[in-house]
Enzyme design. Structure first.
Site, short mmCIF file in Angstrom:
data_model
loop_
_atom_site.label_atom_id
_atom_site.label_comp_id
_atom_site.label_asym_id
_atom_site.label_seq_id
_atom_site.Cartn_x
_atom_site.Cartn_y
_atom_site.Cartn_z
N CYS A 193 0.85 -1.20 0.00
CA CYS A 193 0.00 0.00 0.00
C CYS A 193 0.88 1.25 0.00
O CYS A 193 0.61 2.23 -0.70
CB CYS A 193 -0.90 0.01 1.23
SG CYS A 193 -1.92 -1.45 1.49
N HIS A 197 1.05 4.97 -2.14
CA HIS A 197 0.38 6.08 -1.47
C HIS A 197 1.24 6.81 -0.44
O HIS A 197 0.78 7.75 0.20
CB HIS A 197 -0.91 5.58 -0.84
CG HIS A 197 -1.88 5.06 -1.86
ND1 HIS A 197 -2.47 5.89 -2.79
CD2 HIS A 197 -2.31 3.80 -2.13
CE1 HIS A 197 -3.25 5.17 -3.57
NE2 HIS A 197 -3.17 3.90 -3.20
N ARG A 236 -12.50 -1.31 -1.83
CA ARG A 236 -11.31 -0.64 -2.37
C ARG A 236 -10.05 -1.39 -1.98
O ARG A 236 -9.12 -1.51 -2.78
CB ARG A 236 -11.24 0.81 -1.88
CG ARG A 236 -10.19 1.64 -2.61
CD ARG A 236 -10.62 1.91 -4.03
NE ARG A 236 -9.58 2.60 -4.78
CZ ARG A 236 -8.74 2.01 -5.61
NH1 ARG A 236 -8.80 0.69 -5.80
NH2 ARG A 236 -7.84 2.69 -6.27
N CYS A 240 -7.32 -2.92 -4.67
CA CYS A 240 -5.88 -2.64 -4.64
C CYS A 240 -5.08 -3.94 -4.64
O CYS A 240 -4.06 -4.06 -5.33
CB CYS A 240 -5.53 -1.80 -3.43
SG CYS A 240 -6.06 -0.07 -3.55
#
Length: 279
Positions: A193, A197, A236, A240
């Site tokens: 992740c 991000h 979501r 991902c």
């Protein structure tokens, strides 16, 4: 637990610090998290990170603000309100489970000491349904997203304030597991992740600007143009995982609930502004 992922440091967030990996408290994590994003995007006021990618993309923001005049999630709010006000077969309703009314999104997620687990809002809603003889709702989309849209709309302006109780070490363990998940690489593409991000936030992948991690949980559920419908936060998460070619976990399973616990804690102090609209 993998002891190499016990703190948010240079190896994880793009070189903010050059210290070796050592254990850190959630409070220290949060301080470093905020400092990193405010340094990376100095033009953005911290509260504006609640707007996701539109806090750093002026062109996208202009289009988004135009869409917000007639938001695509409006029908979901209306349907969700009807669900909230419709009695179950036994004559009771959601208000009997949540006597403080629908504006309750700011209370979740939280550590449920009795159950020994992270309690999320969708899970609490289904617990209410099952306690009253109703079938649980599916967690990714559909009626659960509509119900969440109404509740989060009623909760707008509430400030995120997730607590990690110090009197129950299991709560800290759940937080640490969520943090480990966030920084662990997975899938055929070997991405975490954080890869997109944190370290790459603000850069472009294909035609999309990668949003900063700060503020990610504040605006769900969302209507995504890509989906053509409303979707939940765990939908979501699953998307991902699929994008990095990893097998997604079950929505509202322990992995995603702990991830939500960590991510929402890292948004402490921001205002809720869901439901949202995204590409």
């Amino acid at each position: 637990m993998n002891k190499t992922i016990t703190t948010i440091t240079a190896a994880c967030i793009g070189g903010l610090l050059a210290a070796p990996l050592v254990a850190s408290t959630p409070e220290e994590d949060l301080k470093l998290w905020n400092a990193y994003f405010q340094k990376r995007f100095p033009q953005v006021e911290r509260n504006d990170f609640a707007n996701g990618v539109y806090s750093i993309d002026p062109v996208g923001r202009e289009n988004w603000e135009a869409i917000e005049e007639f938001p695509p999630y409006e029908a979901a709010i209306i349907d969700g309100e009807e669900m909230w006000n419709t009695a179950f077969a036994n004559g009771k309703g959601y208000a009997d489970c949540f006597p403080d009314g629908p504006g309750i999104a700011g209370k979740y997620p939280y550590w449920d000491k009795d159950k020994g687990m992270v309690m999320t809002l969708p899970l609490a809603l289904n617990n209410c349904r099952e306690a009253n003889g109703e079938q649980p709702l599916k967690y990714n989309k559909g009626p659960i997203a509509d119900l969440l849209a109404f509740i989060t709309y009623e909760s707008r302006g509430q400030v995120v304030d997730v607590e990690i109780p110090k009197d129950d070490p299991r709560a800290l363990e759940a937080y640490e597991q969520g943090k480990e998940f966030y920084f662990a690489r997975r899938g055929q593409l070997n991405f975490s992740c954080a890869s997109c991000h944190i370290g790459s936030s603000g850069t472009t992948l294909r035609t999309e600007i990668l949003s900063p991690a700060l503020g990610h949980t504040t605006h769900f559920p969302v209507y995504r143009s890509k989906w053509g419908e409303m979707g939940t936060l765990h939908r979501r998460f699953s998307g991902c995982n699929k994008q990095v070619r990893a097998k997604p976990f079950e929505p509202q399973g322990e992995e995603y609930r702990n991830l939500e616990y960590f991510m929402t804690y890292m948004n402490n102090g921001l205002e809720l502004n869901g439901p949202g609209a995204r590409k």
